[in-house]
Scaffold this active site. Structure first.
Site, PDB file in Angstrom:
ATOM      1  N   CYS A   1     -23.971 -18.081  -5.089  1.00  0.00           N
ATOM      2  CA  CYS A   1     -22.831 -17.173  -4.963  1.00  0.00           C
ATOM      3  C   CYS A   1     -23.334 -15.862  -4.372  1.00  0.00           C
ATOM      4  O   CYS A   1     -24.392 -15.373  -4.787  1.00  0.00           O
ATOM      5  CB  CYS A   1     -22.224 -16.941  -6.352  1.00  0.00           C
ATOM      6  SG  CYS A   1     -20.807 -15.833  -6.342  1.00  0.00           S
TER       7      CYS A   1
ATOM      8  N   HIS B   1     -14.865 -23.158  -6.473  1.00  0.00           N
ATOM      9  CA  HIS B   1     -15.779 -22.030  -6.695  1.00  0.00           C
ATOM     10  C   HIS B   1     -15.106 -20.718  -6.266  1.00  0.00           C
ATOM     11  O   HIS B   1     -15.101 -19.739  -7.027  1.00  0.00           O
ATOM     12  CB  HIS B   1     -17.086 -22.245  -5.911  1.00  0.00           C
ATOM     13  CG  HIS B   1     -18.024 -21.083  -5.963  1.00  0.00           C
ATOM     14  ND1 HIS B   1     -19.269 -21.160  -6.544  1.00  0.00           N
ATOM     15  CD2 HIS B   1     -17.907 -19.801  -5.511  1.00  0.00           C
ATOM     16  CE1 HIS B   1     -19.864 -19.971  -6.461  1.00  0.00           C
ATOM     17  NE2 HIS B   1     -19.055 -19.134  -5.819  1.00  0.00           N
ATOM     18  N   GLU B   2     -14.535 -20.719  -5.049  1.00  0.00           N
ATOM     19  CA  GLU B   2     -13.951 -19.476  -4.526  1.00  0.00           C
ATOM     20  C   GLU B   2     -12.715 -19.066  -5.325  1.00  0.00           C
ATOM     21  O   GLU B   2     -12.524 -17.885  -5.619  1.00  0.00           O
ATOM     22  CB  GLU B   2     -13.603 -19.634  -3.039  1.00  0.00           C
ATOM     23  CG  GLU B   2     -14.806 -19.869  -2.134  1.00  0.00           C
ATOM     24  CD  GLU B   2     -15.909 -18.839  -2.290  1.00  0.00           C
ATOM     25  OE1 GLU B   2     -15.615 -17.684  -2.643  1.00  0.00           O
ATOM     26  OE2 GLU B   2     -17.086 -19.201  -2.104  1.00  0.00           O
TER      27      GLU B   2
ATOM     28  N   HIS C   1     -13.071 -17.118  -8.556  1.00  0.00           N
ATOM     29  CA  HIS C   1     -13.256 -15.662  -8.448  1.00  0.00           C
ATOM     30  C   HIS C   1     -11.938 -14.905  -8.642  1.00  0.00           C
ATOM     31  O   HIS C   1     -11.935 -13.758  -9.085  1.00  0.00           O
ATOM     32  CB  HIS C   1     -13.816 -15.297  -7.062  1.00  0.00           C
ATOM     33  CG  HIS C   1     -15.291 -15.515  -6.912  1.00  0.00           C
ATOM     34  ND1 HIS C   1     -16.224 -14.794  -7.632  1.00  0.00           N
ATOM     35  CD2 HIS C   1     -16.003 -16.341  -6.108  1.00  0.00           C
ATOM     36  CE1 HIS C   1     -17.444 -15.193  -7.267  1.00  0.00           C
ATOM     37  NE2 HIS C   1     -17.345 -16.129  -6.358  1.00  0.00           N
TER      38      HIS C   1
HETATM   39 ZN    ZN Z   1     -19.024 -17.010  -5.499  1.00  0.00          ZN
END
Ligand code: ZN
Length: 177
Positions: free
Chosen positions: A101, A143-144, A147
């Protein structure tokens, strides 16, 4: 265009939930500049994806995809703008990857995620999309999008023993930046 500063693990802003982007907002010149800055920042940092909270903007906005010259380039993840995404897993089958990341530089951790998802989202024209996404691209999107809810991959490690500095962990080649 400008490369923006990427916030790092420990910065409390990374732990906050983001707000939806409105249609009025998306058509503004400021928003178009933000998108260009996000792509430039992601490419400068050699990432595959970047979420707006990583540069301190608490909006549900993600850019993905990198240049074919990038060492981790994957044709599975074309350049794309993702706005207001909603992800629903379509399988309980999990696939493990060593994730990295841009907010946790120099480290990798092993995370298992559903390998098939439904993603409803808007693009940079506020057009609605509803897609079934599988494989590596599904992992990147999860994953994105995490956030946008203040979640980092380190919260999802399969084991804290499967986490460490990039040069010291044995990833077996399944990596994701
Ligand atoms: Zn990330």
């Amino acid at each position: 265009m400008a490369v923006r500063k990427i916030l790092k693990l420990g910065n409390p802003v990374l732990r906050l939930a983001s707000e939806d982007v409105s249609e009025d907002e998306i058509l503004t010149r400021d928003f178009k500049k933000l998108l260009r800055d996000m792509f430039e920042t992601m490419e400068h940092a050699e990432g595959v994806g970047l979420a707006a909270p990583q540069i301190g903007i608490l909006k549900k906005l993600v850019v993905v995809g990198n240049d074919p010259k990038h060492p981790d380039h994957s044709p599975e993840v074309p350049k794309q703008v993702i706005v207001n995404p909603k992800i629903t897993p379509l399988t309980s089958d999990l696939e493990g990857h060593w994730e990295g990341c841009l907010s946790v530089p120099g480290m990798k951790g092993y995370v298992e995620r559903p390998v098939k998802i439904r993603m409803e989202y808007r693009d940079e024209s506020f057009k609605l999309h509803d897609e079934v996404i599988e494989g590596y691209r599904a992992i990147v999107m999860q994953h994105e999008c995490d956030h946008l809810f203040g979640v980092l991959y380190v919260d999802r490690l399969k084991s804290t023993q499967l986490f460490g500095f990039t040069e010291d962990v044995n990833t077996g080649g399944k990596e994701l930046d």
